[in-house]
Design an enzyme around this catalytic site. Structure first.
Site, short mmCIF file in Angstrom:
data_model
loop_
_atom_site.label_atom_id
_atom_site.label_comp_id
_atom_site.label_asym_id
_atom_site.label_seq_id
_atom_site.Cartn_x
_atom_site.Cartn_y
_atom_site.Cartn_z
N ASP A 1 10.21 2.89 9.11
CA ASP A 1 9.50 3.24 7.89
C ASP A 1 9.71 4.72 7.64
OD1 ASP A 1 7.03 1.57 6.33
OD2 ASP A 1 7.19 3.74 5.93
N ARG B 1 -3.87 -0.92 -5.29
CA ARG B 1 -2.72 -0.65 -6.16
C ARG B 1 -2.56 -1.83 -7.12
NH1 ARG B 1 1.87 -0.02 -1.85
NH2 ARG B 1 0.76 -1.84 -1.10
N CYS C 1 3.08 -8.34 -7.10
CA CYS C 1 4.01 -9.42 -7.45
C CYS C 1 3.81 -9.94 -8.87
CB CYS C 1 3.86 -10.56 -6.45
SG CYS C 1 4.33 -10.07 -4.79
N VAL D 1 4.75 -6.86 3.83
CA VAL D 1 5.80 -7.83 4.14
C VAL D 1 6.42 -7.55 5.50
CG1 VAL D 1 8.14 -8.54 3.45
CG2 VAL D 1 6.31 -8.45 1.75
N THR E 1 9.63 -2.77 -4.46
CA THR E 1 10.46 -2.82 -5.67
C THR E 1 9.49 -2.83 -6.86
OG1 THR E 1 10.61 -5.20 -5.22
CG2 THR E 1 12.59 -3.90 -4.81
N1 NAD Z 1 2.80 -7.53 -0.89
C1 NAD Z 1 3.04 -8.77 -1.25
O1 NAD Z 1 2.15 -9.58 -1.43
C2 NAD Z 1 4.46 -9.26 -1.43
C3 NAD Z 1 4.70 -10.65 -1.44
C4 NAD Z 1 6.01 -11.10 -1.58
C5 NAD Z 1 7.03 -10.17 -1.79
N2 NAD Z 1 6.77 -8.83 -1.82
C6 NAD Z 1 7.88 -7.92 -2.00
O2 NAD Z 1 8.21 -7.37 -0.74
C7 NAD Z 1 8.68 -6.02 -0.89
C8 NAD Z 1 7.85 -5.09 -0.03
O3 NAD Z 1 6.51 -5.09 -0.49
P1 NAD Z 1 5.26 -4.65 0.39
O4 NAD Z 1 4.07 -5.20 -0.29
O5 NAD Z 1 5.49 -4.97 1.83
O6 NAD Z 1 5.29 -3.07 0.21
P2 NAD Z 1 4.35 -2.02 0.98
O7 NAD Z 1 4.19 -0.90 0.04
O8 NAD Z 1 3.16 -2.69 1.56
O9 NAD Z 1 5.26 -1.55 2.21
C9 NAD Z 1 6.51 -0.98 2.04
C10 NAD Z 1 6.79 -0.01 3.16
O10 NAD Z 1 8.12 0.49 2.98
C11 NAD Z 1 8.13 1.87 3.27
N3 NAD Z 1 9.29 2.45 2.58
C12 NAD Z 1 9.43 2.74 1.27
N4 NAD Z 1 10.66 3.20 1.02
C13 NAD Z 1 11.31 3.20 2.21
C14 NAD Z 1 12.62 3.59 2.61
N5 NAD Z 1 13.51 4.04 1.72
N6 NAD Z 1 12.94 3.49 3.90
C15 NAD Z 1 12.05 3.03 4.81
N7 NAD Z 1 10.79 2.64 4.48
C16 NAD Z 1 10.43 2.73 3.21
C17 NAD Z 1 6.78 2.37 2.79
O11 NAD Z 1 6.43 3.58 3.46
C18 NAD Z 1 5.87 1.21 3.18
O12 NAD Z 1 5.32 1.36 4.47
C19 NAD Z 1 8.61 -5.73 -2.39
O13 NAD Z 1 9.85 -6.03 -2.96
C20 NAD Z 1 7.58 -6.72 -2.88
O14 NAD Z 1 7.75 -7.04 -4.23
C21 NAD Z 1 5.50 -8.35 -1.61
#
Ligand code: NAD
Length: 413
Positions: free
Chosen positions: A36, A333, A265, A17, A90
Site C-alpha cells: 500500500d 466516503r 460502487c 477489497v 477507481t
Molecule cells: N469497497 C467496495 O465495496 C468494493 C466492492 C467491489 C469492488 N470495489 C473496487 O475495488 C477497488 C478497490 O476499492 P477499495 O474499496 O478496496 O478501496 P480502498 O480505498 O478501501 O483501498 C484502496 C487502498 O489502495 C491504496 N492505494 C491507492 N493507490 C495506490 C497505489 N498507487 N499503490 C498502492 N496502493 C495504493 C490506498 O492507500 C488504500 O489503502 C476499486 O476499483 C473499487 O471500485 C470496491
C-alpha cells in the site's frame, strides 16, 4: 480446492477489497505481501490494526503471527510474487469521469518488479478494455528486460462490505485471462481461494459484467425512488408496496427506497459505463436518468421530514441518524447523507448527527444531546441508534430505511 503450485501473492492496495483478499489467501495457504502506498496504513497493518470492519484485529494479528502476511510500501517486495493482484481505488474525478490514476500508478509501480512468469490480475472496477488497453501497455513499457513472459487477467471484485453472508470465499468469482495460459493461471489462483470461479470468455466481458451488476442496482433503486415519490403524496407506503410485490415468486426483485445511493460502487460504476458509452459515441439515457433520480432523492426526504415538524418555526433543528454510506460500516466516503445535510443546511436549518460507528464526519463531530430536535431522520440504520430515547421525548422520526415500520412516532419514507 484447486491445487496451488505457486504460493506467493502480492496484493496492491490494502483497503476494503485488498485486505479481505489477503486474509482469505492466507487462510488458503498463500504467503501474502500487502502493498500500500499509504505509509500510515502499512504501519497500522503491521501493528495489527485493521482499517476495515470485515477484518477483525484478531484475524489480522493471527495472519501476522503466522508469518504468512505482512504489509509493505516498498514495491520491490513483490519481486518474489507468483501472483500480483491490483486492488486500488477507481473513483470519479471532479468532472464525474473515470479517474484511473491510482490504477495506472499501481501498475507503473509493480511493472519493473514483476518476476518472469508472474500473473498480474486487475481486480479494480473499470470500463471494458481497461486490462487490455491500460494495464498491459503500462506493464509492457516498464517491465524488467529479464521478464520474457508475463500473464494478465481481470477478476472484478464483488465484495460487499459488512455482509455477514457473502465473502471472498463463497462469492462466485468472475475471471478472464488475456490469453489461454493467463486464463488458466487465473482460474487456478482464484480456485485456490474461492468456492466457485466463473470463466468469462474475454476480459471485456468480465469488466462489462461488473458494470452491469452495479448499474442494475442503480437503475432499480432509481425506479423505486421514483415510485416512492408517486406513492408518498397518495398516502401509500412504498415499502409495503415493495413487500407486497415481492410476494410474486418470479420476475421481481425487491429494491428499497432511501436517501440516495452511496459507497464506492453503485454511485460510481454506472458513470464508468456512461463515460465509456460516450467514448464510443453512444449514450445510456436510462442510466443517466436513474443517476439523476437517486442523486435528487435527498430533496424529497428533506421535504417529508420537514412535514413532520409540529411547530411553525422557520429554522428547525434536525437530527440525522446514521451517516455512513450504508449500515454496518464506518465509511462516510460517497455517503448520500452528505447531500441531505447540505440541502437542509442550505434551507437554513440546524443539522446535527449521530452515528455509533462514525466518530467524525466532514470535520464535524456527532452530538451527544438528544434534546430539542424538531425532527429526526433515520438515514442509515446503524446499530445502536437512540431510537427509543427519541421516541421517549416525543421527537417525530422519518425512517428512510424501513427498519421501524409501525412503531410509535415513526413514519416510513
Ligand atoms: N469497497 C467496495 O465495496 C468494493 C466492492 C467491489 C469492488 N470495489 C473496487 O475495488 C477497488 C478497490 O476499492 P477499495 O474499496 O478496496 O478501496 P480502498 O480505498 O478501501 O483501498 C484502496 C487502498 O489502495 C491504496 N492505494 C491507492 N493507490 C495506490 C497505489 N498507487 N499503490 C498502492 N496502493 C495504493 C490506498 O492507500 C488504500 O489503502 C476499486 O476499483 C473499487 O471500485 C470496491
Amino acid at each position: 480446492m484447486a491445487s496451488v503450485s505457486q504460493k506467493s501473492l502480492a496484493i496492491i492496495g490494502q483497503g476494503y477489497v485488498g485486505l479481505p483478499l489477503a486474509m482469505a489467501a492466507v487462510q488458503s495457504g498463500w504467503t501474502v505481501i500487502g502493498l500500500d502506498n499509504s505509509a500510515s496504513r502499512v504501519e497500522n497493518l503491521n501493528q495489527g490494526q485493521s482499517p476495515v470492519e470485515d477484518i477483525s484485529n484478531e484475524t489480522l494479528a493471527n495472519a501476522l503471527k503466522s508469518g504468512s502476511y505482512r504489509a509493505s510500501s516498498n514495491f520491490e517486495d513483490i519481486s518474489n510474487a507468483d501472483v500480483v493482484t491490483i486492488c486500488v481505488p477507481t473513483p470519479l474525478n471532479a468532472k464525474k469521469e473515470p479517474d484511473l490514476s491510482a490504477l495506472r500508478g499501481a501498475t507503473n509501480s509493480v511493472a519493473p518488479f514483476l518476476k518472469n512468469g508472474a500473473l498480474l490480475v486487475s481486480e479494480s472496477t473499470s470500463y471494458p478494455g481497461t486490462l487490455r488497453n491500460e494495464v498491459i501497455p503500462i506493464v509492457e513499457k516498464n517491465r524488467s528486460t529479464g521478464t520474457t513472459q508475463l500473464f494478465f487477467a481481470t477478476a472484478p471484485e464483488r465484495v460487499n462490505p459488512g455482509d455477514l453472508v457473502w465473502n471472498q470465499k463463497n462469492t462466485p468469482r468472475l475471471v478472464s485471462g488475456i490469453d489461454k495460459e493467463s486464463h488458466e493461471k487465473a482460474l487456478d489462483f482464484y480456485g485456490s481461494i474461492c468456492d466457485a470461479v466463473i470463466s468469462a470468455e474475454t476480459p471485456e466481458i468480465a469488466e462489462a459484467a461488473k458494470l452491469l451488476e452495479n448499474t442494475f442496482r442503480l437503475v432499480n433503486i432509481g425506479l423505486i425512488n421514483e415510485f416512492t415519490k408517486l406513492c408518498g403524496p397518495a398516502g401509500i407506503d412504498i415499502n409495503k408496496v415493495v413487500t407486497a410485490a415481492a410476494s410474486k415468486p418470479y420476475g421481481f426483485m425487491p429494491f428499497r427506497p432511501g436517501v440516495g445511493v452511496g459507497g464506492h460502487c453503485i454511485p460510481v460504476d454506472p458513470l464508468y459505463l456512461t463515460w465509456w458509452a460516450k467514448q464510443n459515441n453512444l449514450t445510456s439515457p436510462m442510466v443517466e436518468l436513474a443517476e439523476k433520480t437517486n442523486s435528487e432523492m435527498h430533496k424529497y426526504v428533506a421535504d417529508r421530514a420537514l412535514k413532520l415538524v409540529k411547530s411553525n418555526k422557520k429554522k428547525v433543528r434536525i437530527l440525522l441518524l446514521g451517516v455512513a454510506y450504508k449500515a454496518g460500516v464506518s465509511d462516510v466516503r460517497e455517503t448520500p447523507v452528505s447531500h441531505l445535510r447540505e440541502y437542509l443546511t442550505h434551507l437554513g436549518h440546524v443539522v446535527e448527527w449521530i452515528d455509533p460507528l462514525v466518530t467524525s464526519w466532514e470535520n464535524t463531530n456527532p452530538t451527544n444531546d438528544l434534546k430539542d430536535f424538531d425532527v429526526a431522520i433515520v438515514a442509515v440504520n446503524q446499530p445502536g441508534l437512540p431510537i427509543a430515547d427519541l421516541q421517549g421525548i416525543g421527537t417525530p422520526i422519518l425512517d428512510c430505511t424501513n427498519s421501524f415500520s409501525g412503531q410509535n412516532g415513526i413514519e416510513n419514507l
